[in-house]
Design an enzyme around this catalytic site. Structure first.
Site, mmCIF file in Angstrom:
data_model
loop_
_atom_site.group_PDB
_atom_site.id
_atom_site.type_symbol
_atom_site.label_atom_id
_atom_site.label_comp_id
_atom_site.label_asym_id
_atom_site.label_seq_id
_atom_site.Cartn_x
_atom_site.Cartn_y
_atom_site.Cartn_z
ATOM 1 N N LEU A 180 0.792 -1.086 0.107
ATOM 2 C CA LEU A 180 -0.090 -0.051 -0.029
ATOM 3 C C LEU A 180 0.859 1.238 0.071
ATOM 4 O O LEU A 180 0.596 2.148 -0.954
ATOM 5 C CB LEU A 180 -0.951 -0.147 1.384
ATOM 6 C CG LEU A 180 -1.883 1.209 1.391
ATOM 7 C CD1 LEU A 180 -2.859 1.341 0.270
ATOM 8 C CD2 LEU A 180 -2.507 1.067 2.784
ATOM 9 N N GLU A 213 3.549 4.307 -0.357
ATOM 10 C CA GLU A 213 4.383 4.681 -1.510
ATOM 11 C C GLU A 213 5.285 5.909 -0.835
ATOM 12 O O GLU A 213 5.150 6.244 0.344
ATOM 13 C CB GLU A 213 3.474 5.386 -2.504
ATOM 14 C CG GLU A 213 2.867 4.397 -3.108
ATOM 15 C CD GLU A 213 1.816 4.834 -4.186
ATOM 16 O OE1 GLU A 213 1.177 4.005 -4.945
ATOM 17 O OE2 GLU A 213 2.004 5.958 -4.575
ATOM 18 N N PRO A 214 6.400 6.178 -1.675
ATOM 19 C CA PRO A 214 7.265 7.374 -0.988
ATOM 20 C C PRO A 214 6.341 8.580 -0.657
ATOM 21 O O PRO A 214 6.890 9.396 0.319
ATOM 22 C CB PRO A 214 8.292 7.573 -2.224
ATOM 23 C CG PRO A 214 8.449 6.176 -3.112
ATOM 24 C CD PRO A 214 6.939 5.745 -2.730
ATOM 25 N N GLN A 227 15.626 1.795 31.452
ATOM 26 C CA GLN A 227 16.441 2.316 32.377
ATOM 27 C C GLN A 227 16.505 1.735 33.629
ATOM 28 O O GLN A 227 17.604 2.086 34.424
ATOM 29 C CB GLN A 227 15.329 3.651 32.766
ATOM 30 C CG GLN A 227 15.856 4.786 33.665
ATOM 31 C CD GLN A 227 16.910 5.518 32.664
ATOM 32 O OE1 GLN A 227 16.996 5.482 31.485
ATOM 33 N NE2 GLN A 227 17.740 6.311 33.612
ATOM 34 N N GLU A 274 -0.438 9.834 14.994
ATOM 35 C CA GLU A 274 -1.189 11.053 14.628
ATOM 36 C C GLU A 274 -2.163 10.627 13.754
ATOM 37 O O GLU A 274 -3.412 11.614 13.856
ATOM 38 C CB GLU A 274 -0.044 12.009 13.805
ATOM 39 C CG GLU A 274 0.942 12.543 14.761
ATOM 40 C CD GLU A 274 2.249 11.668 14.876
ATOM 41 O OE1 GLU A 274 3.015 11.843 15.751
ATOM 42 O OE2 GLU A 274 2.327 10.630 14.318
ATOM 43 N N GLY A 283 2.051 7.600 2.556
ATOM 44 C CA GLY A 283 2.058 6.721 3.512
ATOM 45 C C GLY A 283 1.109 6.750 4.425
ATOM 46 O O GLY A 283 -0.005 6.110 4.309
ATOM 47 N N GLU A 341 0.824 0.950 9.391
ATOM 48 C CA GLU A 341 -0.684 0.859 9.510
ATOM 49 C C GLU A 341 -1.252 2.101 10.341
ATOM 50 O O GLU A 341 -2.135 1.849 10.852
ATOM 51 C CB GLU A 341 -0.967 -0.546 10.294
ATOM 52 C CG GLU A 341 -0.353 -1.835 9.614
ATOM 53 C CD GLU A 341 -0.969 -3.184 10.169
ATOM 54 O OE1 GLU A 341 -2.108 -3.208 10.529
ATOM 55 O OE2 GLU A 341 -0.050 -3.878 10.152
#
Length: 375
Positions: A117, A119-120, A326, A357, A123, A353
């Site tokens: 799915l 592409e450059p 940590q 955001e 996304g 996927e």
């Protein structure tokens, strides 16, 4: 809202899966070449019946599979999930010929699938696809490129999403099943932070026909979203599995590691951090299970719930693994340590996927749309 709880048989199955991953699958994962498709591992998943179980599972079973495998061997979990992601469109939208040709091979672990799915330039905005399917005698020709494709360029077949109607946004995308040996299809491997099999694909006039269409022409975006709505909660399950593995290691470490005259667990600053890790992990787990149960029950609001599950679980896993590192100190940074491995693995799920955001955008849009509908 669906109420649910795990049955004793489900809990026992999860423990069996974790043991299988630790004892049988992890040694195969460790023998694999980093960044390459591990076919012996995939064959073992098929031999154990897990690929067949995955293809016939509902969302909750899929989440239990991914969480349990991730606790024992993240490579095995990822190999299983990628097989599902690339094959689910065939299960839901493929023709009888597609299923007859490929599903037995996938179930047995003999064929490797991929979901193409991204592409450059497309996304997070999946509707902005630029790979074109231009009209040609007997069908179309695919021209363009895909990027960040898991299992590329080594997969045996690809579920490819291409633009068949220019300017139509998500309504002009068609899903195609493209075998890897089609003329004009080439690929290159990409080196990533965590050595997964990921690559870029070049389509130089690759021929496809109506027989290669998954679903209907110009309705491929539905195929993609149907797949992602199922798999997004299970990405959260993968994250929960990693968080639980990090938490298990931290409880064991802080119980026996001594400092300032006693075990680390006796230091309030440490015990409170462990309590926070456990609470967030359990909250993420329940959110994932709730989203999966809602999907299986056919309830409304599944995209929002799937987005919430993926968002919270992946962000939580990042916090838990980082806190575990940590509390372990320098030993957790040594190459080959479980937490060093998880630290590299845990970052990507917040992006693929649908980045965090994007999940927040989905959640907010549905909330406002629901308010407007009820006004």
């Amino acid at each position: 809202m669906t109420a649910f709880s795990l049955e004793p048989a489900q809990t026992a199955w999860c423990e069996e899966l974790r043991a299988l991953a630790e004892e049988q699958l992890r040694p195969l994962a460790e023998k694999g070449d980093p960044g390459r498709v591990n076919r012996p591992l995939i064959a073992a998943l098929g031999g154990a019946g897990l690929l067949d179980r995955m293809l016939n599972s509902g969302a909750l079973d899929l989440c239990l599979l991914r969480e349990s495998l991730a606790r024992g061997c993240t490579e095995a979990e990822t190999a299983l999930a990628l097989q599902g992601l690339g094959t689910h469109p065939l299960v839901r939208s493929g023709t009888p010929a597609h299923r007859e040709r490929w599903l037995p091979e996938v179930r047995a672990g003999r064929a490797v699938a991929a979901f193409a799915l991204s592409e450059p330039g497309a996304g997070s905005d999946a509707a902005a696809l630029a790979l074109t399917a231009g009209p040609a005698p007997g069908g179309w020709r695919l021209t363009g490129e895909k990027c960040w494709i898991s299992n590329a360029p080594e997969a045996d077949f690809y579920t490819v999403f291409a633009r068949t109607t220019p300017g139509a946004g998500s309504r002009g995308v068609t899903a195609f099943l493209v075998p890897a040996d089609r003329p004009g299809l080439t690929g290159t491997a990409l080196e990533m932070l965590s050595p997964h099999p990921i690559g870029a694909l070049e389509f130089d006039g690759v021929p496809v026909t109506p027989d290669d269409v998954l679903g209907e022409p110009d309705r491929g975006f539905r195929v993609a979203m149907d797949t992602l709505n199922l798999f997004r909660p299970s990405v959260g399950a993968f994250a929960v599995g990693m968080a639980r593995a990090a938490l298990d290691a931290t409880v064991a470490h802080t119980a026996h590691r001594t400092a300032f005259g006693g075990p680390l667990k006796d230091l309030q600053a440490v015990s409170h951090q462990v309590a926070e890790m456990a609470t967030r992990t359990e909250a993420a787990r329940l959110l994932v299970y709730a989203a999966a149960a809602a999907y299986d029950a056919g309830e409304s609001g599944v995209p929002r719930r799937a987005a919430m599950a993926k968002l919270y679980a992946t962000e939580t896993a990042q916090y838990v693994v980082d806190t575990a590192v940590q509390l372990h100190g320098a030993r957790a940074l040594r190459r080959g340590h479980l937490l060093e491995h998880l630290y590299r693995e845990v970052r990507a799920p917040r992006i693929y996927e649908g980045a965090s955001e994007v999940q927040r955008t989905i959640i907010a849009k549905e909330l406002y749309a629901s308010r407007e509908a009820s006004a």
